[in-house]
Design an enzyme around this catalytic site. Structure first.
Site, short mmCIF file in Angstrom:
data_model
loop_
_atom_site.label_atom_id
_atom_site.label_comp_id
_atom_site.label_asym_id
_atom_site.label_seq_id
_atom_site.Cartn_x
_atom_site.Cartn_y
_atom_site.Cartn_z
N LYS A 46 15.37 70.50 -2.35
CA LYS A 46 15.42 69.15 -1.77
C LYS A 46 16.83 68.59 -1.93
CE LYS A 46 13.01 64.67 -2.11
NZ LYS A 46 11.91 63.94 -2.80
N SER B 223 8.48 61.82 0.06
CA SER B 223 9.81 62.02 0.62
C SER B 223 10.24 63.48 0.66
CB SER B 223 10.82 61.22 -0.22
OG SER B 223 10.85 61.73 -1.55
N SER C 15 5.81 61.85 -3.93
CA SER C 15 6.71 62.52 -2.98
C SER C 15 6.64 64.03 -2.96
CB SER C 15 8.16 62.09 -3.23
OG SER C 15 8.35 60.78 -2.76
#
Length: 484
Positions: free
Chosen positions: A78, A153, A177
């Site tokens: 990420k 996210s 997330s």
């Protein structure tokens, strides 16, 4: 060979057996990404040259007899986790050209374990969002239905694993997330206990809530990555000096007789009928496996979203004050210092980040601190107490990971409250700091994945993973693939 369909442990077995080299596997996945990612947009940056170099090094290490736990396996990271020499943008214009001079601790550990990094995945800007539509660059699409969001996210990481671009990825979880995108994309996602995994090198959103965790195809793969990244880190004072158990060995522990609590507060208004049905089916599977199902109550759940959306923005307001155009990141010149601050911050941050900074700054301001931040912190304590009380009666708590399957891109972007409510079942876990695993428990009539969440007390990762593993072996939902 369909390399993109193999779970991480199977890719690893083939690497160990010499059936494929890390270079061959990495090339196969890179060309699959090149062919399919224009549809999904999981990656902000594919680090092709670096990946091939790491793969060559991994093959060399294996030739010399090295048997590191992730040797030669390609992963995705990420884009709010720092990799030395690779842009880390947090999907924000503010950090568009930021190149970290150091590795996050989890990256150091993955490098030692021999992992190969395919690239950096898309996210909601500064990890603020539930759909990966708040990225400053582009939205990511759900591999099961490209008109839908992958969740957020960590939407880029979840979409990358679901599409088969990699068998494992790292995400971060501040209020759901990792778990909510894992649910939307039909993959496995773990939010470890707060302090189990170092946050050093994770770009901070809300420091008392953030936690890095794995997203993979199977629970076994998650256990393997957690094994590598968990542990005390002198660079992170919030990481806990607790011995890391052998998660893989413990996966087959006996779960018969385990008591599973089902919170009545997670089955009220707002939960879609199809999600409810799949969770009820999952509970029947647990009964078949010899578990006892019991109703429990988490009475302060209705206040979790309100408390979270004061605590997280307050911490974000403080953490994001460092982006001022002076030290690093974007700088927009102005007629004086104050003008430069204003221009930099107004052009560097997107609307959702600005919204949260304003909420947080307001909640921390002199006249309102007691009314908002202090009160939210007290509610947080009550929520933690709810879990502690429930765990005196049961070993695990099981419920939905998200109230609905993946929604359409654009459907909720203009309604922040609707968007915030998609994290309603995940937020309490972060406020309490406990462990939670999301894994697939079925598909809707439209073929969209549904995720179930297994929650356990602090540092009960071994048991949570074992319960998830047994369920997965019984149901085999991970064998279903989206056709990208």
């Amino acid at each position: 060979m369909d390399w993109h369909k193999l779970p991480l442990t199977e890719q690893l077995a083939k690497l160990k057996a010499g059936e494929v080299s890390s270079v061959e596997l990495t090339k196969a996945l890179l060309s699959f990404i090149e062919e399919k990612d224009q549809k999904i947009k999981a990656f902000i940056k594919v680090t092709k040259e670096e990946a091939l170099k790491q793969a060559e090094e991994a093959d060399e290490r294996r030739r010399k007899g090295d048997n590191a736990p992730l040797l030669g396996v390609p992963l995705a990271i990420k884009d709010n986790i720092c990799i030395k020499g690779v842009e880390t943008t947090c999907a924000s214009k503010m950090l568009e050209n930021f190149v970290p001079p150091f590795d996050a601790t989890v990256i150091t550990k993955l490098k030692e374990a021999g992992a190969v990094f395919l690239g950096k995945t898309n996210l909601d800007e500064f990890a603020m969002g539930s759909s990966t539509e708040n990225s400053a660059f582009f939205p990511t699409h759900n591999p099961w239905d490209v008109e839908r969001v992958p969740g957020g996210s960590s939407g880029g990481s979840a979409a990358a694993v679901a599409a088969g671009f990699c068998a494992g990825a790292l995400g971060s979880d501040t209020g759901g997330s990792i778990r909510q995108p894992a649910s939307f994309c039909g993959v496995v996602g773990l939010k470890p206990t707060y302090g189990r995994v170092s946050r050093y090198g994770l770009v901070a959103f809300a420091s008392s809530l953030d936690q890095i965790g794995p997203i993979t195809r199977t629970v076994k793969d998650t256990a393997l990555i957690l094994q590598v990244i968990a542990g005390k880190d002198p660079m992170d004072s919030t990481s806990v000096p607790k011995e890391v158990p052998n998660y893989l060995e413990e996966l087959n522990m006996n779960i018969s007789g385990a008591k599973i609590g089902v919170p009545e507060e997670y089955f009220g208004e707002g939960l879609s009928d199809e999600v409810r049905e799949k969770i009820e089916d999952a509970l029947k599977v647990f009964e078949k496996l010899g578990c006892q199902i019991k109703k429990v109550s988490l009475p302060h759940t209705p206040y979790a979203v309100a408390a979270y959306y004061i605590i997280a923005p307050a911490e974000a307001s403080s953490n994001l004050a460092r982006y001022d155009g002076v030290k690093y990141g974007l700088r927009v010149e102005g007629k004086d210092l104050i003008d430069m601050y204003k221009k930099t911050r107004s052009q560097g941050f997107g609307p959702e980040v600005k919204r949260r900074i304003m909420i947080g700054t307001y909640a921390l301001s002199a006249g309102y601190y007691d009314a908002y931040y202090k009160k939210a912190s007290q509610v947080r304590t009550l929520i933690s107490q709810d879990f502690a009380n429930a765990f005196e009666e049961v070993d695990f708590i099981v419920g939905p990971a998200a109230p609905t399957p993946a929604f359409k891109i654009g459907e909720r972007i203009s309604d922040p409250l609707q968007m915030y409510l998609s994290d309603i079942y995940t937020i309490s876990v972060n406020l309490a700091g406990i462990v939670a695993l999301s894994l697939p428990c079925g598909f809707t009539s439209q073929g969209l994945p549904v995720g179930m969440q297994i929650m356990g007390p602090h540092f009960s990762e071994t048991k949570v993973l074992a319960l998830g593993h047994k369920f997965e072996e019984e149901t085999k939902f991970y064998e279903k693939y989206p056709e990208v």
